[in-house]
Design a protein around this motif. Structure first.
Motif, PDB file in Angstrom:
ATOM      1  N   ILE A 202      75.955  35.262  14.898  1.00 39.30           N
ATOM      2  CA  ILE A 202      75.041  36.168  15.593  1.00 39.30           C
ATOM      3  C   ILE A 202      75.263  37.593  15.093  1.00 39.30           C
ATOM      4  O   ILE A 202      76.369  38.139  15.215  1.00 39.30           O
ATOM      5  CB  ILE A 202      75.256  36.119  17.119  1.00 39.30           C
ATOM      6  N   PRO A 203      74.248  38.219  14.518  1.00 44.48           N
ATOM      7  CA  PRO A 203      74.390  39.614  14.070  1.00 44.48           C
ATOM      8  C   PRO A 203      74.747  40.522  15.245  1.00 44.48           C
ATOM      9  O   PRO A 203      74.338  40.277  16.385  1.00 44.48           O
ATOM     10  CB  PRO A 203      73.001  39.951  13.511  1.00 44.48           C
ATOM     11  N   SER A 204      75.506  41.566  14.976  1.00 40.43           N
ATOM     12  CA  SER A 204      75.936  42.473  16.045  1.00 40.43           C
ATOM     13  C   SER A 204      74.743  43.108  16.751  1.00 40.43           C
ATOM     14  O   SER A 204      74.793  43.374  17.955  1.00 40.43           O
ATOM     15  CB  SER A 204      76.846  43.561  15.472  1.00 40.43           C
ATOM     16  N   GLU A 205      73.659  43.342  16.011  1.00 37.66           N
ATOM     17  CA  GLU A 205      72.475  43.941  16.637  1.00 37.66           C
ATOM     18  C   GLU A 205      71.944  43.067  17.769  1.00 37.66           C
ATOM     19  O   GLU A 205      71.542  43.568  18.823  1.00 37.66           O
ATOM     20  CB  GLU A 205      71.365  44.151  15.595  1.00 37.66           C
ATOM     21  N   LEU A 206      71.942  41.765  17.555  1.00 32.42           N
ATOM     22  CA  LEU A 206      71.389  40.859  18.560  1.00 32.42           C
ATOM     23  C   LEU A 206      72.284  40.729  19.786  1.00 32.42           C
ATOM     24  O   LEU A 206      71.851  40.219  20.819  1.00 32.42           O
ATOM     25  CB  LEU A 206      71.140  39.478  17.948  1.00 32.42           C
ATOM     26  N   GLU A 207      73.517  41.168  19.683  1.00 33.31           N
ATOM     27  CA  GLU A 207      74.405  41.166  20.845  1.00 33.31           C
ATOM     28  C   GLU A 207      74.276  42.446  21.655  1.00 33.31           C
ATOM     29  O   GLU A 207      74.886  42.579  22.713  1.00 33.31           O
ATOM     30  CB  GLU A 207      75.853  40.986  20.383  1.00 33.31           C
ATOM     31  N   ASP A 210      70.454  47.025  24.137  1.00 32.82           N
ATOM     32  CA  ASP A 210      69.570  48.150  23.837  1.00 32.82           C
ATOM     33  C   ASP A 210      68.804  47.903  22.541  1.00 32.82           C
ATOM     34  O   ASP A 210      67.642  48.289  22.415  1.00 32.82           O
ATOM     35  CB  ASP A 210      70.380  49.443  23.739  1.00 32.82           C
ATOM     36  N   TRP A 211      69.442  47.247  21.573  1.00 32.67           N
ATOM     37  CA  TRP A 211      68.741  46.914  20.327  1.00 32.67           C
ATOM     38  C   TRP A 211      67.621  45.923  20.614  1.00 32.67           C
ATOM     39  O   TRP A 211      66.505  46.075  20.122  1.00 32.67           O
ATOM     40  CB  TRP A 211      69.726  46.321  19.311  1.00 32.67           C
ATOM     41  N   ARG A 212      67.907  44.909  21.424  1.00 34.95           N
ATOM     42  CA  ARG A 212      66.866  43.928  21.759  1.00 34.95           C
ATOM     43  C   ARG A 212      65.723  44.590  22.521  1.00 34.95           C
ATOM     44  O   ARG A 212      64.559  44.202  22.367  1.00 34.95           O
ATOM     45  CB  ARG A 212      67.455  42.778  22.585  1.00 34.95           C
ATOM     46  N   LEU A 213      66.045  45.589  23.347  1.00 29.05           N
ATOM     47  CA  LEU A 213      65.010  46.295  24.098  1.00 29.05           C
ATOM     48  C   LEU A 213      64.020  46.980  23.164  1.00 29.05           C
ATOM     49  O   LEU A 213      62.814  47.029  23.447  1.00 29.05           O
ATOM     50  CB  LEU A 213      65.658  47.334  25.023  1.00 29.05           C
ATOM     51  N   SER A 214      64.502  47.489  22.040  1.00 20.97           N
ATOM     52  CA  SER A 214      63.677  48.329  21.174  1.00 20.97           C
ATOM     53  C   SER A 214      63.267  47.645  19.874  1.00 20.97           C
ATOM     54  O   SER A 214      62.818  48.314  18.938  1.00 20.97           O
ATOM     55  CB  SER A 214      64.428  49.629  20.849  1.00 20.97           C
ATOM     56  N   HIS A 215      63.419  46.326  19.804  1.00 21.00           N
ATOM     57  CA  HIS A 215      63.004  45.585  18.614  1.00 21.00           C
ATOM     58  C   HIS A 215      62.289  44.307  19.032  1.00 21.00           C
ATOM     59  O   HIS A 215      62.435  43.835  20.159  1.00 21.00           O
ATOM     60  CB  HIS A 215      64.207  45.252  17.721  1.00 21.00           C
ATOM     61  N   THR A 216      61.536  43.768  18.101  1.00 22.82           N
ATOM     62  CA  THR A 216      60.742  42.574  18.388  1.00 22.82           C
ATOM     63  C   THR A 216      61.556  41.307  18.128  1.00 22.82           C
ATOM     64  O   THR A 216      62.523  41.321  17.351  1.00 22.82           O
ATOM     65  CB  THR A 216      59.488  42.530  17.501  1.00 22.82           C
TER      66      THR A 216
END
Length: 345
Positions: A202-207, A210-216
């Motif tokens: 799992i990439p760190s971004e997906l954990e 806030d990243w999930r909030l602002s990405h599709t």
């Protein structure tokens, strides 16, 4: 003549009985209910009548109270069944108010500000206009101008230059290679995704919530696919579906489902298919949250902004005066649940 007189008396008696049933009983029931509603005489009672917007909506449409004052808001309907709620953040839902009936709530508004009472039961094609305002005034400074609320999520979107009204919104990865055109034979499975994520890189971004909030989800899928090239796209989509619902607890989903069904399903459909009973009366077709292609290109923060601000050029009203930011995020979480509806449900 005697027979004629008897006939006339019978006709008059029949008319009296009919009038009594049609008028007397409802009026009597209404007066009885009013009598049974005991209010503290030391507290102010504000009577608010609800009518469909075409007939004037709420009367009065604006009321003023002092901060710290306890008031009783007494609602009645003069035409059709209305649902009465007050927000944001008060959790007041009086349920249905049928014609000729009364429901009331006694509330203390602790802080100066603006609240909204509104109808949450579809009552007419202009239902979305069924709103009234409670202005809560600081008695020590009655002329004070309310402080503008700053919404960091919307302000970040504005700074980023995101078009909130766009149907598909890519984030900072818009220039990155994207997966091939996604096709969906069936909705993704949250349950299968939950079982799968433990075995994936799992990439760190997906954990990062806030990243999930602002990405599709599509952007998330791009990262996930790069780190798990041997895993099928279908399995990765299941994992994305799971990751996109992990931020909203079950109790929040249950609250949001009830709110959606009361306030949104008339247009968007209870299943999120965009085909609610009022869909054909809107300026533009309501969004179908069950449309996976649409939702895989959508961001949670944009959904949040659309809910709070409303849809420009559409009949989508703003809910920013009805919901707190936290309540809005609960509703966004439920929209992802609608998108990922599957055989799990």
């Amino acid at each position: 003549m005697a027979l004629f007189g008897i006939t006339m008396k019978r006709e008059l008696l029949t008319i009296f009985i009919v009038v009594f049933i049609l008028v007397g009983l409802p009026v009597g029931a209404f007066l009885y209910q009013r009598q049974q509603t005991h209010s503290d005489p030391t507290k102010r009672v504000i009577i608010i009548q609800a009518a469909v917007p075409e007939a004037g909506g709420f009367q009065p449409a604006t009321i003023k109270v002092n901060a710290g004052e306890t008031v009783t808001l007494r609602f009645s309907s003069v035409d059709v069944t209305h649902g009465i709620a007050i927000g944001p953040g008060l959790g007041i839902d009086l349920g249905h108010v049928d014609p000729g009936h009364v429901k009331e709530v006694t509330v203390t508004f602790d802080k100066a500000g603006t609240y909204t009472f509104y109808c949450n039961t579809w009552c007419s094609p202009d239902h979305w206009r069924m709103r009234g305002i409670v202005e809560v005034i600081d008695p020590t400074n009655p002329d004070a101008i309310p402080t503008a609320y700053h919404d960091p999520i919307i302000e970040r979107l504005v700074a980023e230059g995101v078009n909130i009204d766009a149907n598909v919104t890519m984030g900072s990865m818009a220039d990155h290679p994207q997966p091939d055109v996604l096709t969906f034979d069936h909705p993704p499975s949250i349950e299968k995704g939950n079982l799968l994520v433990a075995s994936l890189a799992i990439p760190s971004e997906l954990e990062d919530a806030d990243w999930r909030l602002s990405h599709t989800p599509t952007e998330g899928l791009t990262l996930l696919q790069a780190m798990n090239p041997a895993t099928s796209i279908e399995e990765l989509i299941n994992a994305i579906a799971y990751l996109w619902v992990t931020d909203t607890p079950l109790e929040d989903i249950e609250w949001a489902e009830n709110y959606f069904n009361q306030n949104c399903a008339a247009c968007h459909g209870q299943a999120g298919d965009g085909n609610g009973p009022a869909a054909d009366q809107t300026a533009e077709s309501p969004v179908a949250f069950a449309d996976l292609t649409y939702m895989f290109g959508m961001r949670s923060d944009v959904l949040y902004a659309k809910i709070r601000r409303g849809g420009m050029g559409t009949d989508m009203p703003n809910f920013g005066t009805l919901l707190t930011p936290k309540e809005t995020l609960k509703l966004v979480g439920y929209l992802w649940q609608l998108a990922w509806q599957s055989e799990d449900d």
